[in-house]
Design a protein around this motif. Structure first.
Motif, PDB file in Angstrom:
ATOM      1  N   THR A 183       1.119  -1.072   0.218  1.00  0.00           N
ATOM      2  CA  THR A 183       0.135   0.228   0.117  1.00  0.00           C
ATOM      3  C   THR A 183       1.254   0.836  -0.151  1.00  0.00           C
ATOM      4  O   THR A 183       0.443   2.053  -0.235  1.00  0.00           O
ATOM      5  CB  THR A 183      -0.785   0.294   0.961  1.00  0.00           C
ATOM      6  N   VAL A 186       2.208   2.080  -3.444  1.00  0.00           N
ATOM      7  CA  VAL A 186       0.717   2.209  -4.450  1.00  0.00           C
ATOM      8  C   VAL A 186       0.719   3.871  -4.068  1.00  0.00           C
ATOM      9  O   VAL A 186       0.052   4.839  -5.038  1.00  0.00           O
ATOM     10  CB  VAL A 186      -0.466   1.632  -3.791  1.00  0.00           C
ATOM     11  N   THR A 405      -4.806  -3.114  -5.111  1.00  0.00           N
ATOM     12  CA  THR A 405      -3.918  -2.883  -3.903  1.00  0.00           C
ATOM     13  C   THR A 405      -4.868  -3.965  -2.698  1.00  0.00           C
ATOM     14  O   THR A 405      -4.717  -4.015  -1.774  1.00  0.00           O
ATOM     15  CB  THR A 405      -4.212  -1.985  -3.245  1.00  0.00           C
TER      16      THR A 405
END
Length: 462
Positions: A183, A186, A405
């Motif tokens: 995460t 991202v 994700t």
């Protein structure tokens, strides 16, 4: 990835195939870490070096003497940002552990006189809500220790409790940029804004609650066997100021990234500098420390060594030292991350990720592809999987990026070896929480996985 304006494809060449073989061999060594007792960073660092040497050779043979170096520096810069961000975050977590914040929480839970079922839900809920800040690995180890301390010889409770903790920690880490390395990758890539991750909250809750409810049916309703001797742990001085500083550092990283469009690592490293300054204050006014957790063995060894020296040197060893705390950060993980990022980047420079992108996203469509990628992350660490997707840069909507994700975050729960949290707990609860004990409940976890995907598509759009 290759340099801008170049289109090198070596997927069907001897050099390209050799690079794939090198990567697969290194990753087999990673998967066999528990058997070989070889730190996972070592084979992938070597693989990264060999792959890029072959990439440079392939480009040079084509008469291109610049693109390989440009591509390498691009990947190295991406790693450097993530490295310093993770170093700052891990330093805060390790410092909080040294100040016995987590030990005090665990001690409090053990002495609450809760039933086994209440402990089951309490550890799961705390794992879910702690992992967005304290990362899923640290959270799983903390809550797993509580489950084992309370369950003691109740094998069935410990096994199911550990599975619940792993699923909850992975689910909680999926809706926060700080909950998992994937995460964070991202967010730093700029694909999803900070607030955008919270759209995954309800799907993440579903991915945990569904299997948790199913598994709770086998948890005994009685009370655990009382522990004969339990030493109450208290937080050390400075614990709450450090916790407050950590939260302020996160806020600084988020605001500097969102409002000033600066890399979030700037805010994290600034906070780390303030933590070091506060560590100086502690070292001046705290005369003695007794360490636990990761730093315990280090200081025991130091005190043993110092006892053999002549003169009084205890003021050097016994005072709080932030640099000794930082030394105990997960350096193997950071070095492993280097090897993975550079290895995947090298394969991308040879054209393999473009080939995979066409195979997955062009032929299967984004929804099915992202769902299968989550399943893949239960077999392969989600870090290389997510980095590969980010390097492919498939043409997807924000909600599809949210989906991948989510799936890479919770997909690792399908198998005990699918996430760092599961692997770590298998080592902590050897013989009780095992691959087979987790596999027995994989169908329930898979049901939660499918329902969380469906809830995301319904709530956030396909």
């Amino acid at each position: 990835m290759a340099a801008e304006g170049t289109n090198h494809s070596h997927t069907d060449t001897f050099i390209g195939i050799t690079c794939v073989v090198i990567f697969l061999i290194s990753y087999l060594c990673v998967l066999g870490e528990e058997f070989f007792h070889l730190r996972k960073s070592k084979p992938v660092i070597i693989a990264a070096g060999l792959i890029w040497l072959l990439v440079g050779l392939a480009y040079t043979l084509e008469g291109d003497n610049e693109s390989a170096a440009i591509a390498f520096r691009h990947n190295l810069l991406e790693y450097a940002e993530l490295f310093f961000f993770l170093l700052a975050a891990m330093s805060f977590i390790t410092t909080l552990e040294e100040r016995q914040v987590f030990a005090a929480l665990r001690s409090w839970l053990i002495t609450c006189n809760l039933s086994l079922l209440q402990i089951y839900w309490a550890t799961g809920a705390l794992a879910f809500f702690l992992s967005p800040v304290a990362d899923n690995l640290s959270t799983a180890l903390l809550m797993g220790a509580v489950v084992m301390a309370v369950g003691q010889h109740n094998v069935r409770f410990v096994a199911v409790g550990c599975i619940n903790v792993v699923v909850a920690a992975n689910a909680g880490g999926a809706f926060s940029p700080f909950g998992d390395i994937t995460t964070l990758m991202v967010w730093q890539k700029g694909v999803i804004g900070f607030s955008g991750f919270f759209n995954l909250f309800i799907p993440s809750v579903i991915s945990w609650l569904v299997p948790a409810l199913i598994m709770s049916a086998v948890v005994e309703k009685g009370n655990p066997v009382p522990e004969r001797r339990h030493q109450q742990r208290q937080m050390k001085p400075g614990a709450l100021p450090i916790l407050t500083l950590f939260l302020l550092t996160i806020m600084l990283a988020v605001t500097s990234h969102s409002l000033l469009h600066l890399p979030s690592v700037l805010g994290m490293m600034t906070g780390l500098g303030v933590l070091k300054l506060y560590g100086y204050y502690l070292s001046r006014f705290e005369s003695s420390i007794r360490d636990t957790g990761h730093v315990h063995n280090l200081h025991i060894q130091n005190l043993t060594d110092i006892s053999q020296m002549k003169g009084d040197h205890t003021d050097v060893i016994r005072r709080f030292d932030i640099f000794q705390v930082v030394e105990r950060s997960a350096w193997d993980t950071l070095m492993f991350f280097y090897g993975i990022v550079l290895s995947v980047g090298g394969l991308a420079a040879l054209g393999y990720l473009g080939l995979l992108s066409d195979l997955f996203y062009s032929n299967l469509g984004p929804t099915l592809a992202n769902s299968l990628i989550g399943v893949l992350s239960s077999l392969i660490d989600n870090i290389p999987v997510m980095f590969a997707v980010l390097t492919m840069q498939p043409d997807m909507s924000t909600n599809q990026w949210l989906l991948v994700t989510l799936t890479t975050g919770i997909g690792g729960s399908l198998l005990s070896i699918g996430s760092a949290a599961g692997i770590a707990l298998m080592g902590q609860a050897q013989g009780v929480y095992t691959f087979s004990s987790h596999l027995k409940w994989s169908w329930a976890i898979a049901l939660g996985y499918l329902l969380s995907i469906m809830s995301h598509l319904w709530l956030n759009g396909s």
